[in-house]
Motif scaffolding. Structure first.
Motif, PDB file in Angstrom:
ATOM      1  N   LEU A  26       0.827  -1.212   0.000  1.00 52.39           N
ATOM      2  CA  LEU A  26       0.000   0.000   0.000  1.00 52.39           C
ATOM      3  C   LEU A  26       0.862   1.264   0.000  1.00 52.39           C
ATOM      4  N   LEU A  27       1.907   1.263   0.788  1.00 54.81           N
ATOM      5  CA  LEU A  27       2.760   2.455   0.872  1.00 54.81           C
ATOM      6  C   LEU A  27       3.584   2.634  -0.399  1.00 54.81           C
ATOM      7  N   ARG A  28       4.031   1.550  -1.032  1.00 57.40           N
ATOM      8  CA  ARG A  28       4.734   1.664  -2.302  1.00 57.40           C
ATOM      9  C   ARG A  28       3.821   2.243  -3.374  1.00 57.40           C
ATOM     10  N   THR A  29       2.563   1.812  -3.383  1.00 58.07           N
ATOM     11  CA  THR A  29       1.575   2.303  -4.332  1.00 58.07           C
ATOM     12  C   THR A  29       1.353   3.801  -4.123  1.00 58.07           C
ATOM     13  N   ASP A  30       1.270   4.239  -2.854  1.00 58.46           N
ATOM     14  CA  ASP A  30       1.075   5.662  -2.550  1.00 58.46           C
ATOM     15  C   ASP A  30       2.266   6.497  -3.009  1.00 58.46           C
TER      16      ASP A  30
END
Length: 176
Positions: free
Chosen positions: A169-173
């Motif tokens: 999720l954080l990589r996507t953000d």
């Protein structure tokens, strides 16, 4: 002073009102620095307050008050003799110190915390629970298992799945 030593607060207020201006003037003429005078003035009155219960009327209150101020000034001058003087470029050195709490950095840290909170809100409840118990409460896997009613291996699995999902999720953000 005797009345205040016996607990009469109004007596202290009267002593302070009667002596504050002259004491402050005396200290300021000695120190010639308003900030230092303020500090010394407060210190003298703190010592008066601290000595309330042990005060004996062996001298006038004024004499006693100025003896405290005199001793405090002597302490100051004695200490200043042992301090090396500030370097000539002290102002420049202070200005050159980087402030880690710049508005940009504070905003960046806030934004990172916000993204993490949003990502954690997307986790399934049981994964979020074990993650919070482990990271925020610093509980062992066994303690978390006791709390949640599951085995140690289940706790480990939930933690691993939670961390994998957070990373995704954080990589996507970061890429958006």
């Amino acid at each position: 002073m005797l009345a205040w030593a016996a607990g009469d607060v109004a007596a202290f207020e009267a002593l302070y009102a009667r002596h504050r201006s002259r004491l402050y003037g005396f200290l300021h003429r000695q120190l010639r620095d308003s900030a230092l005078t303020d500090e010394m003035f407060q210190d003298v009155w703190q010592r008066v307050i601290g000595a309330r219960h042990g005060w004996r009327p062996e001298a006038l209150f004024t004499t006693w008050l100025y003896r405290i101020a005199h001793n405090r000034l002597n302490d100051h001058w004695r200490a200043s003799r042992h301090r090396p003087p500030a370097p000539g470029d002290a102002e420049l050195r202070i200005e050159a110190i980087r402030d880690p709490d710049t508005p940009e950095r504070v905003l960046s840290d806030f934004e990172q915390r916000r993204q993490l909170q949003l990502a954690m809100a997307q986790l399934p409840d049981e994964q979020r629970e074990v993650l919070l118990l482990r990271l925020q409460q610093d509980l062992t896997l066994e303690q978390i298992g006791d709390i949640t009613g599951v085995g140690r291996e289940t706790v480990k699995s939930r933690l691993r799945y939670a961390m994998d999902k957070l990373r995704t999720l954080l990589r996507t953000d970061e890429t958006t």
